[in-house]
Motif scaffolding. Sequence first.
Motif, PDB file in Angstrom:
ATOM      1  N   HIS A 165       0.823  -1.196   0.000  1.00  0.00           N
ATOM      2  CA  HIS A 165       0.000   0.000   0.000  1.00  0.00           C
ATOM      3  C   HIS A 165       0.867   1.261   0.000  1.00  0.00           C
ATOM      4  O   HIS A 165       0.530   2.249  -0.628  1.00  0.00           O
ATOM      5  CB  HIS A 165      -1.019   0.012   1.135  1.00  0.00           C
ATOM      6  N   TYR A 166       2.023   1.235   0.666  1.00  0.00           N
ATOM      7  CA  TYR A 166       2.914   2.389   0.647  1.00  0.00           C
ATOM      8  C   TYR A 166       3.590   2.525  -0.712  1.00  0.00           C
ATOM      9  O   TYR A 166       3.792   3.614  -1.212  1.00  0.00           O
ATOM     10  CB  TYR A 166       3.962   2.294   1.754  1.00  0.00           C
ATOM     11  N   GLU A 167       3.927   1.385  -1.315  1.00  0.00           N
ATOM     12  CA  GLU A 167       4.552   1.418  -2.636  1.00  0.00           C
ATOM     13  C   GLU A 167       3.596   2.057  -3.641  1.00  0.00           C
ATOM     14  O   GLU A 167       3.993   2.900  -4.442  1.00  0.00           O
ATOM     15  CB  GLU A 167       4.930   0.005  -3.083  1.00  0.00           C
ATOM     16  N   GLU A 168       2.332   1.683  -3.580  1.00  0.00           N
ATOM     17  CA  GLU A 168       1.324   2.239  -4.486  1.00  0.00           C
ATOM     18  C   GLU A 168       1.150   3.742  -4.253  1.00  0.00           C
ATOM     19  O   GLU A 168       1.116   4.530  -5.197  1.00  0.00           O
ATOM     20  CB  GLU A 168      -0.006   1.512  -4.274  1.00  0.00           C
ATOM     21  N   ILE A 169       1.060   4.146  -2.991  1.00  0.00           N
ATOM     22  CA  ILE A 169       0.906   5.568  -2.682  1.00  0.00           C
ATOM     23  C   ILE A 169       2.129   6.340  -3.153  1.00  0.00           C
ATOM     24  O   ILE A 169       2.014   7.430  -3.714  1.00  0.00           O
ATOM     25  CB  ILE A 169       0.639   5.773  -1.174  1.00  0.00           C
ATOM     26  N   ARG A 170       3.311   5.793  -2.948  1.00  0.00           N
ATOM     27  CA  ARG A 170       4.542   6.471  -3.373  1.00  0.00           C
ATOM     28  C   ARG A 170       4.554   6.673  -4.892  1.00  0.00           C
ATOM     29  O   ARG A 170       4.858   7.752  -5.386  1.00  0.00           O
ATOM     30  CB  ARG A 170       5.770   5.663  -2.921  1.00  0.00           C
ATOM     31  N   LYS A 171       4.221   5.627  -5.661  1.00  0.00           N
ATOM     32  CA  LYS A 171       4.202   5.734  -7.122  1.00  0.00           C
ATOM     33  C   LYS A 171       3.202   6.792  -7.576  1.00  0.00           C
ATOM     34  O   LYS A 171       3.469   7.577  -8.476  1.00  0.00           O
ATOM     35  CB  LYS A 171       3.859   4.384  -7.749  1.00  0.00           C
ATOM     36  N   GLU A 172       2.060   6.817  -6.923  1.00  0.00           N
ATOM     37  CA  GLU A 172       1.033   7.777  -7.308  1.00  0.00           C
ATOM     38  C   GLU A 172       1.403   9.191  -6.888  1.00  0.00           C
ATOM     39  O   GLU A 172       1.065  10.160  -7.555  1.00  0.00           O
ATOM     40  CB  GLU A 172      -0.320   7.325  -6.778  1.00  0.00           C
ATOM     41  N   THR A 173       2.125   9.325  -5.789  1.00  0.00           N
ATOM     42  CA  THR A 173       2.621  10.639  -5.375  1.00  0.00           C
ATOM     43  C   THR A 173       3.599  11.176  -6.409  1.00  0.00           C
ATOM     44  O   THR A 173       3.530  12.345  -6.798  1.00  0.00           O
ATOM     45  CB  THR A 173       3.293  10.556  -3.990  1.00  0.00           C
ATOM     46  N   ASP A 174       4.499  10.323  -6.879  1.00  0.00           N
ATOM     47  CA  ASP A 174       5.443  10.742  -7.923  1.00  0.00           C
ATOM     48  C   ASP A 174       4.702  11.147  -9.197  1.00  0.00           C
ATOM     49  O   ASP A 174       5.059  12.126  -9.847  1.00  0.00           O
ATOM     50  CB  ASP A 174       6.457   9.633  -8.210  1.00  0.00           C
ATOM     51  N   ALA A 175       3.643  10.406  -9.538  1.00  0.00           N
ATOM     52  CA  ALA A 175       2.846  10.754 -10.722  1.00  0.00           C
ATOM     53  C   ALA A 175       2.162  12.112 -10.528  1.00  0.00           C
ATOM     54  O   ALA A 175       2.107  12.933 -11.457  1.00  0.00           O
ATOM     55  CB  ALA A 175       1.809   9.664 -11.005  1.00  0.00           C
TER      56      ALA A 175
END
Length: 189
Positions: free
Chosen positions: A106-116
């Motif tokens: 869940h943190y990996e997904e949030i991190r990727k979306e934050t970068d996007a």
Amino acid sequence: MMKKLISFAVSASLAWSACALVLPSTCESALRRSLGSSASWRMERTLPDAKKTLVTEGEVVCTAGEGIVWKILKPFSRTISMNAGEMVFEDEDEGTTVKKLSELPHYEEIRKETDAFLAGDPKAFEGLFDAEVRFLEDGKWKITLLPGSGAVKKLVAKAELTGDRTLEKVLLESPDGGKSEITFKEKKR
């Protein structure tokens, strides 16, 4: 539990525009600003059925495109650093623990979306949360987030972010009934 809460607080402070809703420019500007700034913070945490509130204080440093360093300074010392590949937990009693973001999906997904989001995608968080934006009488705004993702539902029941030119407050309600209120005061750039 404190590590999970702090980790989520860091992530929630980032994952604010998490919906198909297009944020008003004042909200989006303040939230983007928070990703490239430093702030002192104070968290008041109430556990379910607890009579006392745990108060912690510290600072957070966000560097766009690089990561976040979340430090607890009072009443104990702990640091959580999150970058594109891992979260590092440093504690004076427990030492250092490194978790790959792939171990924390869940943190990996949030991190990727934050970068996007930082790269300009206003819908980067679509599906993680349902959101509602309200403008308050004092000129401030409030974003209420309800989790849409199963992983996020395990961490938070509801999140509210409030601010004007900057992100000023995050209120997190956990599925077990606990509440955490974090107030931020941006440091000079």
